[in-house]
Design a protein around this motif. Structure first.
Motif, PDB file in Angstrom:
ATOM      1  N   GLN A  40      -0.289   1.846  -3.271  1.00  0.00           N
ATOM      2  CA  GLN A  40      -1.028   2.960  -2.666  1.00  0.00           C
ATOM      3  C   GLN A  40      -0.814   4.267  -3.423  1.00  0.00           C
ATOM      4  O   GLN A  40      -1.711   5.111  -3.484  1.00  0.00           O
ATOM      5  CB  GLN A  40      -0.604   3.133  -1.203  1.00  0.00           C
ATOM      6  N   THR A  41       0.367   4.448  -3.999  1.00  0.00           N
ATOM      7  CA  THR A  41       0.690   5.732  -4.620  1.00  0.00           C
ATOM      8  C   THR A  41       0.777   5.686  -6.138  1.00  0.00           C
ATOM      9  O   THR A  41       0.610   6.719  -6.804  1.00  0.00           O
ATOM     10  CB  THR A  41       2.040   6.252  -4.075  1.00  0.00           C
ATOM     11  N   ASP A  42       1.029   4.507  -6.702  1.00  0.00           N
ATOM     12  CA  ASP A  42       1.262   4.419  -8.147  1.00  0.00           C
ATOM     13  C   ASP A  42       0.114   3.772  -8.924  1.00  0.00           C
ATOM     14  O   ASP A  42      -0.033   4.031 -10.123  1.00  0.00           O
ATOM     15  CB  ASP A  42       2.545   3.630  -8.424  1.00  0.00           C
ATOM     16  N   ALA A  43      -0.660   2.933  -8.264  1.00  0.00           N
ATOM     17  CA  ALA A  43      -1.769   2.274  -8.966  1.00  0.00           C
ATOM     18  C   ALA A  43      -2.914   3.252  -9.178  1.00  0.00           C
ATOM     19  O   ALA A  43      -3.184   4.119  -8.339  1.00  0.00           O
ATOM     20  CB  ALA A  43      -2.244   1.069  -8.171  1.00  0.00           C
ATOM     21  N   ILE A  44      -3.615   3.097 -10.303  1.00  0.00           N
ATOM     22  CA  ILE A  44      -4.778   3.949 -10.558  1.00  0.00           C
ATOM     23  C   ILE A  44      -6.069   3.256 -10.162  1.00  0.00           C
ATOM     24  O   ILE A  44      -7.131   3.867 -10.162  1.00  0.00           O
ATOM     25  CB  ILE A  44      -4.824   4.399 -12.037  1.00  0.00           C
ATOM     26  N   ALA A  45      -5.964   1.991  -9.792  1.00  0.00           N
ATOM     27  CA  ALA A  45      -7.083   1.240  -9.222  1.00  0.00           C
ATOM     28  C   ALA A  45      -6.481   0.046  -8.492  1.00  0.00           C
ATOM     29  O   ALA A  45      -5.448  -0.485  -8.897  1.00  0.00           O
ATOM     30  CB  ALA A  45      -8.045   0.775 -10.305  1.00  0.00           C
TER      31      ALA A  45
ATOM     32  N   ALA B  80       1.483  -1.335   0.677  1.00  0.00           N
ATOM     33  CA  ALA B  80       1.628  -2.244  -0.470  1.00  0.00           C
ATOM     34  C   ALA B  80       1.554  -3.694  -0.012  1.00  0.00           C
ATOM     35  O   ALA B  80       1.244  -4.596  -0.797  1.00  0.00           O
ATOM     36  CB  ALA B  80       2.937  -1.985  -1.190  1.00  0.00           C
ATOM     37  N   VAL B  81       1.885  -3.925   1.242  1.00  0.00           N
ATOM     38  CA  VAL B  81       1.746  -5.225   1.887  1.00  0.00           C
ATOM     39  C   VAL B  81       1.039  -4.973   3.209  1.00  0.00           C
ATOM     40  O   VAL B  81       1.431  -4.088   3.972  1.00  0.00           O
ATOM     41  CB  VAL B  81       3.121  -5.892   2.132  1.00  0.00           C
ATOM     42  N   VAL B  82       0.000  -5.769   3.495  1.00  0.00           N
ATOM     43  CA  VAL B  82      -0.841  -5.522   4.668  1.00  0.00           C
ATOM     44  C   VAL B  82      -0.842  -6.773   5.542  1.00  0.00           C
ATOM     45  O   VAL B  82      -1.222  -7.849   5.082  1.00  0.00           O
ATOM     46  CB  VAL B  82      -2.289  -5.185   4.249  1.00  0.00           C
TER      47      VAL B  82
END
Length: 276
Positions: free
Chosen positions: A215-220, A271-273
């Motif tokens: 959620q915070t580190d990925a750019i896609a 990050a886990v749903v």
């Protein structure tokens, strides 16, 4: 002398009865009905989620034993060979591919959670202005490579052949305007080479292991309401004949409970749903 022989015969008979009793108690035929549930799992987040489920299962009369594995295929092997009741690490396409390759007949007992796949920056940070010849690492197992390539396509980096779908490999790249180099690596190794490549595509569990949050580190990333969420939901896998055993039903009920759903949401912050 006769007394000694008589004692030997009685002792032998007692030993035989004891052996039969032990076989009956410990034999595989009763394993599905005992009160211990053995699960092979990847360390993060699977084993952590299972640890959170221990007390809830104890309330139902079950002892949960967890063994962590870093190796994906071995977790299916130990369930297929009857060493463990279940495993928790994979999605259905991965399991289907394993069954096809190995001739096994493992099945999903339930969907538990979803881990969005993400594209993370390495030596480069700007995905929208990607440089020509950029190197991007993707998982090299069949199902996750296709998933990574589809995510790259969704973000305009490549175009795949129309019918590639979930079977896509880098041979199915039809258009590659920036001449990017797709580097195929074992999923567990990708996070270790982040700084050596321009971008990396990481599975959710390995991203967490490396200290990244999608959620915070990925750019896609894949979206939680996407088709991928259903296709790539992480499952509890078991031998087909054990799917409806009481112990597996208890395990699934706990892992799909509100308590575990809240643990997943609070602990992993998107990050886990948990699956609904």
């Amino acid at each position: 002398m006769k007394n000694r022989n008589a004692k030997r015969i009685l002792a032998a008979g007692a030993a035989a009865v004891l052996a039969v009793g032990l076989t009956a108690c410990g034999g595989k035929e009763n394993k599905a009905d005992d009160k211990t549930i053995t699960v092979a799992a990847s360390p993060t987040p699977h084993a952590e989620i299972l640890e959170a489920a221990k007390d809830l299962l104890k309330e139902k009369g079950y002892t949960l034993e967890i063994k962590e594995f870093d190796d994906y295929p071995q977790q299916n092997v130990v369930v297929d060979e009857g060493e463990f009741d279940a495993n928790y690490f994979q999605h259905q396409p991965y399991l289907d591919n394993f069954n096809e390759e190995k001739g096994s007949d493992l099945v999903s007992a339930a969907k538990i959670h979803y881990e969005p796949l993400g594209i993370y920056p390495g030596a480069s940070k700007d995905l929208e202005n990607i440089k020509d010849g950029a190197k991007i690492a993707v998982p090299n197992d069949a199902t996750n490579e296709a998933r990574a390539l589809l995510l790259l396509e969704e973000n305009g980096i490549i175009t795949l052949k129309e019918d590639a779908g979930l079977n896509a490999t880098k041979k199915d790249v039809e258009e590659n305007p920036h001449n990017i180099e797709i580097v195929e690596l074992d999923a567990a190794q990708i996070a270790r080479v982040v700084e050596e490549l321009d971008f990396v595509v990481l599975n959710g569990n390995y991203a967490l292991d490396a200290g990244f949050n999608v959620q915070t580190d990925a750019i896609a990333k894949e979206e939680a309401d996407s088709e991928a969420a259903q296709t790539y939901a992480n499952i509890i896998a078991v031998k087909k004949e054990n799917k409806d055993s009481e112990k597996i039903k208890a395990l699934v009920e706990v892992l799909q409970s509100e308590e575990i759903g809240k643990f997943i949401t609070d602990t992993y912050e998107g990050a886990v749903v948990p699956m609904k």
